[in-house]
Design an enzyme around this catalytic site. Sequence first.
Site, mmCIF file in Angstrom:
data_model
loop_
_atom_site.group_PDB
_atom_site.id
_atom_site.type_symbol
_atom_site.label_atom_id
_atom_site.label_comp_id
_atom_site.label_asym_id
_atom_site.label_seq_id
_atom_site.Cartn_x
_atom_site.Cartn_y
_atom_site.Cartn_z
ATOM 1 N N SER A 1 49.746 0.732 16.492
ATOM 2 C CA SER A 1 50.416 1.978 16.135
ATOM 3 C C SER A 1 49.397 2.917 15.510
ATOM 4 O O SER A 1 48.213 2.596 15.415
ATOM 5 C CB SER A 1 51.522 1.701 15.133
ATOM 6 N N LYS A 2 49.883 4.067 15.066
ATOM 7 C CA LYS A 2 48.977 5.058 14.466
ATOM 8 C C LYS A 2 48.184 4.464 13.304
ATOM 9 O O LYS A 2 47.086 4.912 13.012
ATOM 10 C CB LYS A 2 49.777 6.263 13.974
ATOM 11 N N ARG A 3 48.786 3.470 12.645
ATOM 12 C CA ARG A 3 48.092 2.826 11.522
ATOM 13 C C ARG A 3 46.712 2.301 11.916
ATOM 14 O O ARG A 3 45.811 2.188 11.100
ATOM 15 C CB ARG A 3 48.899 1.614 11.022
#
Length: 475
Positions: free
Chosen positions: A253-255
């Site tokens: 994910s963006k993380r």
Amino acid sequence: MEKVRTRFAPSPTGYMHVGNLRSAIFAYLVAKHNNGDFLLRIEDTDQTRQVEGAVDFIVNTLNLCGLTPDEGPNHPGNYGPYVQSERLSIYQEYAQKLIEMGKAYYCFCDEERLTKLREKADLEKIPFLYDGHCKNLSKEEIATRLKNGEKYVIRQAMPKDGVSEYEDIVYGKITVENKLLEDQILLKSDGYPTYNFANVIDDHLMEISHVIRGNEYLMATPKYNHLYDSFGWEKPVYIHLPMVNGGDGKKLSKRHGSASFMDLYDDGYLPEAVVNYLSLLGWTPETTDEVFTLEELIKYFDPKRINKSPAIYDVKKLNWINAHYMKKLSINQLLAITVPHLENAYDLSDKNKQWIEKLVSIYQNHISYGKEIVDVTALFFKDHISLDDECRDFLSQDGVNNLINIFKEEIENIKDWNVENINQAIILAKEKSGMKGKMLYMPIRIKVTGQMHGPELPDTIYLLGQNIVLNRLNK
Ligand code: GLU
């Protein structure tokens, strides 16, 4: 065999996750391996998630990656429109057909009732399934309630006994008990279809032969198959793709940093390298090779060699593949992906074009992506360099001071500042100091760059310029 047609069907969120891009790549490869068509369909039925310009963004991304669709919003073929919000009347027509066949029904249940059902399911710790409350309303009651303008959705009437089965190319036989299949919503109260309905109608009408998508749809596919069966339509071949996880084993994910294609692109990764890398996320070629052009991928891609287990997005490997492609760039291509980053980070006003070209080119084999040029060239843009312990230890060895003093004099004596004369100065320093090999180059490199490794020393010294080199040798 009928013509192979695949599609990439993103929602226009203005963000292209590398996992989405991988789905596009696999769909493209399956189509092109079979001389088929690759379509782009925009799935914008969730009106709350619309983003301005998102369609152009998707089209640009695909074009940059060489995955140009044969049909899509910007390239209409005979199966349009290719944007779901422009197809609402089509979904309504097919929903009506299902109602007439008794395979779908109007549901007037309001939010309050559904919330209660959900809470009850939560308490009992069972998954929430709509209870079929409106399934058997009489024709008259339905007509009256519609006339009164009551809000409704249309739900699929799912079989409740037995099991549903299908074959997935990657996951094999999938079996689901029918009692677990919800009477899912096909048309929402705003007149828009759900994904669950639109994907089937569109895939059929667009003559999609192979459905390639993330495995989050693996267990929902039996519900879609019941729709195909209700209409008497032939089902596509299903290829569900394993999840892409970050290094920590969690869904990417963006993380996880640059998990978006545009972030990678902006950082100076090369689209063809990213495509190459992503094609290996879950797919194992028959050979041990890992570097493939798009043409080679088209030739070798075989969906039967996709693995079920989650793929790991490994930035180190991406960098390795990207570095491989970087080495082959022409100087102009290299400048295009590095200079904007240099301009951003440093004041280049006193540097001429030749200097910048030379700087970038000596680092061509030392960086894995464009933006990395900033870190590796920092030593050219700062007044003071600091040395770590390892460098200091190296410089404290016998004979180093003498070598540096001799080399400094040779550098001072240079009238015409060029790489050849710098080379000559190194040779003279070698002869006069008696130092050679690593004991010759390393102390000089450390003194002038603050580092133990880097591109060719004479080139580096040349670009630093006589004054800076003398200053650093003096310190
Ligand atoms: N719009 C869906 C998504 O973005 C597409 C899934 C599919 O390819 O069918 O997840």
